[in-house]
Design an enzyme around this catalytic site. Sequence first.
Site, PDB file in Angstrom:
ATOM      1  N   TYR A 158       0.697  -1.233   0.107  1.00 57.05           N
ATOM      2  CA  TYR A 158      -0.085   0.011   0.099  1.00 57.05           C
ATOM      3  C   TYR A 158       0.960   1.327   0.024  1.00 57.05           C
ATOM      4  O   TYR A 158       0.821   2.213  -0.815  1.00 57.05           O
ATOM      5  CB  TYR A 158      -0.924   0.066   1.342  1.00 57.05           C
ATOM      6  CG  TYR A 158      -1.608   1.293   1.457  1.00 57.05           C
ATOM      7  CD1 TYR A 158      -2.799   1.846   0.453  1.00 57.05           C
ATOM      8  CD2 TYR A 158      -1.209   2.214   2.434  1.00 57.05           C
ATOM      9  CE1 TYR A 158      -3.276   2.954   0.625  1.00 57.05           C
ATOM     10  CE2 TYR A 158      -1.921   3.463   2.581  1.00 57.05           C
ATOM     11  CZ  TYR A 158      -2.720   3.880   1.707  1.00 57.05           C
ATOM     12  OH  TYR A 158      -3.587   4.796   1.766  1.00 57.05           O
ATOM     13  N   ARG A 205       1.893   8.368  13.120  1.00 58.57           N
ATOM     14  CA  ARG A 205       1.758   9.644  13.701  1.00 58.57           C
ATOM     15  C   ARG A 205       0.031   9.811  13.837  1.00 58.57           C
ATOM     16  O   ARG A 205      -0.413  10.192  14.750  1.00 58.57           O
ATOM     17  CB  ARG A 205       2.412  10.716  13.145  1.00 58.57           C
ATOM     18  CG  ARG A 205       2.037  12.253  13.696  1.00 58.57           C
ATOM     19  CD  ARG A 205       2.462  13.127  12.681  1.00 58.57           C
ATOM     20  NE  ARG A 205       1.686  13.217  11.512  1.00 58.57           N
ATOM     21  CZ  ARG A 205       2.002  13.599  10.346  1.00 58.57           C
ATOM     22  NH1 ARG A 205       3.178  14.374  10.409  1.00 58.57           N
ATOM     23  NH2 ARG A 205       1.360  13.714   9.330  1.00 58.57           N
ATOM     24  N   ARG A 215     -10.763   5.694   8.906  1.00 57.02           N
ATOM     25  CA  ARG A 215      -9.867   5.368   7.839  1.00 57.02           C
ATOM     26  C   ARG A 215      -8.941   4.401   8.818  1.00 57.02           C
ATOM     27  O   ARG A 215      -8.388   4.836   9.837  1.00 57.02           O
ATOM     28  CB  ARG A 215      -9.133   6.554   7.450  1.00 57.02           C
ATOM     29  CG  ARG A 215     -10.049   7.416   6.777  1.00 57.02           C
ATOM     30  CD  ARG A 215      -9.362   8.314   5.613  1.00 57.02           C
ATOM     31  NE  ARG A 215      -8.697   9.308   6.478  1.00 57.02           N
ATOM     32  CZ  ARG A 215      -8.445  10.580   5.847  1.00 57.02           C
ATOM     33  NH1 ARG A 215      -8.763  10.830   4.680  1.00 57.02           N
ATOM     34  NH2 ARG A 215      -7.443  11.312   6.500  1.00 57.02           N
ATOM     35  N   PHE A 273      17.021  18.692  -0.116  1.00 57.75           N
ATOM     36  CA  PHE A 273      15.503  18.549  -0.305  1.00 57.75           C
ATOM     37  C   PHE A 273      15.099  17.036   0.060  1.00 57.75           C
ATOM     38  O   PHE A 273      13.974  17.047   0.666  1.00 57.75           O
ATOM     39  CB  PHE A 273      15.209  18.590  -1.873  1.00 57.75           C
ATOM     40  CG  PHE A 273      13.894  18.286  -2.281  1.00 57.75           C
ATOM     41  CD1 PHE A 273      12.978  19.170  -2.179  1.00 57.75           C
ATOM     42  CD2 PHE A 273      13.700  16.854  -2.718  1.00 57.75           C
ATOM     43  CE1 PHE A 273      11.515  18.644  -2.469  1.00 57.75           C
ATOM     44  CE2 PHE A 273      12.507  16.535  -3.292  1.00 57.75           C
ATOM     45  CZ  PHE A 273      11.470  17.335  -3.063  1.00 57.75           C
TER      46      PHE A 273
END
Length: 352
Positions: A158, A205, A215, A273
């Site tokens: 997933y 989290r 969900r 980044f």
Amino acid sequence: MKKEFSHFKPSEKRLTELSKETDDLEFCYEALKKVSRSFAVVIQQLPKELQDPVCLFYLILRGLDTVEDDMQIDQIEKEKLLTSFAERMNKEAFTLKNIGDTQDYQDLMLHFDKVLRVYHGLAPQYKEVITEITDEMAHGMNKYAHEKVISYADWDDYCYYVAGLVGIGLSKLFLASDLEKSEKLADKALSNEMGLFLQKTNIIRDFAEDLEQDRVFWPEEAWKGRVEKLEDLQKNEQTGLNVLNEMVINALNHVPACMDYLESLEDKMVFRFCAIPQLMAIATLAELYNNENVLHKNVKIRKGRTARYFMSINTFEQTKTEFVKILQSLSKQDPSQKVNNILTKVNAYENV
């Protein structure tokens, strides 16, 4: 750096208002601030050549995610929207009305044509990557609209579709720009682990928030047999903490691969980044470990820590030092010694 943070304070105006005041490219960056302020900041770490492609990559995938997350859409209609998304965005600058579970997401989709017009102006090599990843992600999202996340293997699968593909797509964009040349970036498995590490951190989290919205993203293998229903982890906190800690360690297992990836980056701006979100993720996992508050509310690291990473992290050596420090702290709390095994692997990377 402090000036940069204030510059990225989201406008109080809605995107619908901003759409009338800005050109298409300006709208994209305003939309980015609305749907992900943290990403709007971190994207400025990239070289100019990559900022627009990565911004559009994120917004298009956010649009796709907005369709997936809207529980009010009929399932048959949602499947059609998801599986045709990539093909349709290359044919027309379309919009979608009344889709999205927050006002900002609805406004993004209402003016999605502005995003797509900028996308159509990107160089072909960037459009090819964005199309490929969008299409595969859409089909993966559709797959999990019909299947549950049962095992840890399902969880990996997933997370591959919703985040690992983002890591793979970013690597492809880096290579397409010619700013990065390492063969490691062509290794999909390595890029996938970068995405999985971030996504698993977010899923762990957001336990309480996701549960409230009905969900479920925690794999059943982690909690089934310990409690009857997932929400029972909130009532039996010791069991909840055991499950939480097991999942944190599962996420930490991606750290050695993340270090391998970061070590391969050559451009300093691309490195920042990539490295800053990874540091924020491991710092978040350290905050979540054995923390009963996670079962009841959203737990985040302090803003000062995030600011410190933005201001001080520039090299692989600095990043590795921070990873090691956090893992050392966690290993003292982990009776299983699994964190210590991860720490040993991270220490194997020589400072450069």
